[in-house]
Design an enzyme around this catalytic site. Structure first.
Site, mmCIF file in Angstrom:
data_model
loop_
_atom_site.group_PDB
_atom_site.id
_atom_site.type_symbol
_atom_site.label_atom_id
_atom_site.label_comp_id
_atom_site.label_asym_id
_atom_site.label_seq_id
_atom_site.Cartn_x
_atom_site.Cartn_y
_atom_site.Cartn_z
ATOM 1 N N HIS A 97 18.323 -19.882 43.109
ATOM 2 C CA HIS A 97 19.647 -20.373 43.480
ATOM 3 C C HIS A 97 19.736 -20.333 45.008
ATOM 4 O O HIS A 97 19.087 -19.495 45.640
ATOM 5 C CB HIS A 97 20.681 -19.428 42.852
ATOM 6 N N ASP B 251 17.436 -11.255 41.093
ATOM 7 C CA ASP B 251 18.701 -11.958 40.953
ATOM 8 C C ASP B 251 18.947 -12.125 39.446
ATOM 9 O O ASP B 251 18.361 -12.985 38.797
ATOM 10 C CB ASP B 251 18.640 -13.325 41.645
ATOM 11 N N GLN C 94 21.980 -14.891 36.101
ATOM 12 C CA GLN C 94 21.918 -15.711 34.887
ATOM 13 C C GLN C 94 21.304 -14.957 33.711
ATOM 14 O O GLN C 94 21.341 -15.439 32.586
ATOM 15 C CB GLN C 94 21.144 -17.009 35.183
ATOM 16 N N LYS D 47 30.163 -14.286 35.516
ATOM 17 C CA LYS D 47 29.211 -14.917 34.584
ATOM 18 C C LYS D 47 28.969 -14.037 33.364
ATOM 19 O O LYS D 47 28.201 -14.377 32.477
ATOM 20 C CB LYS D 47 27.884 -15.217 35.304
ATOM 21 N N CYS E 80 23.227 -25.834 42.510
ATOM 22 C CA CYS E 80 22.923 -24.911 43.629
ATOM 23 C C CYS E 80 21.452 -24.501 43.618
ATOM 24 O O CYS E 80 21.118 -23.338 43.902
ATOM 25 C CB CYS E 80 23.822 -23.688 43.607
HETATM 26 N N1 C6P Z 1 25.329 -20.048 39.443
HETATM 27 C C1 C6P Z 1 25.917 -22.051 38.213
HETATM 28 O O1 C6P Z 1 26.697 -22.948 37.894
HETATM 29 P P1 C6P Z 1 28.011 -16.529 42.612
HETATM 30 O O2 C6P Z 1 28.416 -17.935 42.877
HETATM 31 O O3 C6P Z 1 27.813 -15.763 43.883
HETATM 32 O O4 C6P Z 1 28.867 -15.837 41.627
HETATM 33 O O5 C6P Z 1 26.576 -16.595 41.891
HETATM 34 C C2 C6P Z 1 25.503 -17.174 42.562
HETATM 35 C C3 C6P Z 1 24.325 -17.302 41.658
HETATM 36 C C4 C6P Z 1 23.156 -16.631 42.000
HETATM 37 N N2 C6P Z 1 22.085 -16.685 41.212
HETATM 38 C C5 C6P Z 1 22.074 -17.377 40.061
HETATM 39 C C6 C6P Z 1 20.857 -17.376 39.215
HETATM 40 C C7 C6P Z 1 23.219 -18.088 39.673
HETATM 41 O O6 C6P Z 1 23.195 -18.768 38.528
HETATM 42 C C8 C6P Z 1 24.361 -18.052 40.485
HETATM 43 C C9 C6P Z 1 25.586 -18.828 40.113
HETATM 44 C C10 C6P Z 1 26.449 -20.860 38.967
HETATM 45 O O7 C6P Z 1 24.727 -22.084 37.914
HETATM 46 C C11 C6P Z 1 27.392 -21.266 40.068
HETATM 47 S S1 C6P Z 1 26.570 -22.135 41.351
#
Ligand code: C6P
Length: 416
Positions: free
Chosen positions: A131, A208, A211, A234, A374
């Site tokens: 990401h 990370d 997900q 999430k 992203c």
């Molecule tokens: N992915 C998606 O629609 P945040 O935005 O900081 O809560 O999470 C960032 C992030 C980091 N790593 C992974 C693997 C992610 O999936 C995400 C968030 C969402 O896929 C929003 S872009």
């Protein structure tokens, strides 16, 4: 909680739906079918009630008062750290730092650890699946400190090219920062094995888990990683709250990211000293309600059981892949190997822009995401700019997948 535990063993998504008030509403006159769980998940009543209860009965600042409300808020907020620590198998609750989200967690580590511990020529290894949140902070350090970023690629099945890992790990590799489960392909990466290899060259490992953590059981002591980050929203929790797990000795040794209130032990005009963990990294009044709400989300997930969630999603995933693969005008990305996957499918309908796909699904009350998710480097590696994406969670069922596929057929007929 008792009610939830009784249900463990097999998931009945239709029963679970009743825990989520949003499913009472209609979208364009149709029942909501929510297949955008990788973007964010819906919130159970218990999480909503917990936040409501906090504001109604306990609202107060933490660590700043001897009065009853402040004491209660402090205990509730600290308890939430303990719940997260237990949830991921951390040894100590002070190894959990609350942040705003996974993005802030990664930035905190880039600034707090990377800025002070990395030297020119040091290497950070990431993967092409990352990401943007796990790419851009390291680029900042590359430009500021002259570090080198190495990138592990992906093959056309959607798996990491693990055979190339040994060549990319050098004595200059100081950090391996990897996505656990891809938010585009659903691929679950073998983080334990990658951690083992990283340790052989003395690198630290950051996972990370944004997900993965909502969808499969995770134990940081079993993986052996040094840091792990995730976002509350999430995993059924509120927005505006995320966390870092970090090994205590590393966190002790790290510089703060933000400076000011509550992160200090003593301040004079000559010098300031830092508070104990985890408060050294939680400057200012934190998102108290969000943290407590995240604790309630963890309680809910614990009550269902992560293995049950994973089993349910695997069932949905194979059902959806079978249904969608029946049409050669649906191009599915990844999912071509036997590697473990979470319930995420990125796809395109031949001749139709993914925004049109998502728009027409919305007309039927079906929420999916379209765009680059992203993860632009991965998208360009797989020769795509945008895709539509469906992503499952514990409240989804097979009838929803059927409706989605039926609507895709209409999309193809009208636009294709
Ligand atoms: N992915 C998606 O629609 P945040 O935005 O900081 O809560 O999470 C960032 C992030 C980091 N790593 C992974 C693997 C992610 O999936 C995400 C968030 C969402 O896929 C929003 S872009």
């Amino acid at each position: 909680m008792e009610k939830l535990i009784q249900r463990a063993g097999s998931i009945d998504p239709n029963l679970l739906k009743k825990d989520f008030p949003v499913f009472e509403r209609k979208v364009h006159g149709k029942p909501l079918i929510y297949l955008d769980n990788a973007a964010t998940t819906q919130k159970p009543q218990s999480v909503i009630d917990c936040i409501d209860n906090y504001y109604r009965n306990h609202n107060s600042n933490i660590h700043r008062g001897v009065h009853t409300l402040s004491y209660e808020s402090t205990v509730m907020y600290e308890d939430a750290h303990k719940k997260v620590a237990d949830f991921i198998g951390a040894d100590k609750w002070n190894e959990i730092i609350f942040t705003r989200n996974a993005t802030e967690s990664l930035n905190l580590l880039a600034y707090g650890w990377g800025l002070h511990r990395l030297e020119e020529g040091d290497e950070v290894l990431i993967t092409i699946m990352e990401h943007h949140s796990n790419i851009v902070p390291w680029q900042m350090l590359r430009d500021l400190k002259g570090i080198k970023i190495n990138v592990l690629g992906v093959d056309d099945r959607g798996d990491l090219k693990l055979d190339e890992l040994p060549d990319l790990l050098t004595e200059r590799t100081k950090l391996v920062s990897i996505i656990h489960a891809s938010n585009v392909l659903g691929t679950v990466n073998p983080v334990k094995e990658i951690t083992r290899q990283a340790k052989e060259v003395g690198a630290l490992v950051l996972i990370d888990a944004a997900q993965s953590i909502p969808h499969l059981p995770i134990d940081v002591s079993e993986i052996g990683c040094d840091f792990l980050v995730a976002s509350g929203h999430k995993m059924l929790g509120p927005t505006g709250i995320g966390f870092i797990y970090g090994r205590e000795s590393l966190l002790e040794d790290m510089e703060p990211f933000m400076y000011g209130g509550d992160m200090i032990e003593k301040v004079t005009f000559e010098k300031s000293t830092w508070n104990e963990l985890p408060w050294k990294f939680e400057a200012g009044t934190p998102n108290i309600a969000g943290g407590i709400g995240l604790g309630a989300a963890v309680d809910y997930l614990d009550g269902i059981g992560l293995q049950n969630i994973l089993d349910h999603e695997e069932d949905l995933l194979s059902y959806a892949l079978e249904k969608m693969s029946a049409y050669d005008w649906i191009k599915i990305y990844g999912h071509k190997s036997t590697t473990e996957s979470v319930g995420v499918i990125s796809f395109n309908v031949e001749g139709v822009h993914p925004h049109d796909v998502a728009g027409m699904l919305d007309e039927e009350g079906i929420a999916v995401r379209s765009g680059h998710h992203c993860a632009q480097p991965l998208m360009s590696e797989l020769s795509m700019d945008y895709t539509a994406r469906i992503s499952f969670y514990l409240y989804n069922n097979k009838e929803e997948i059927d409706l989605c596929v039926e609507t895709l057929k209409k999309v193809k007929k009208i636009f294709g």
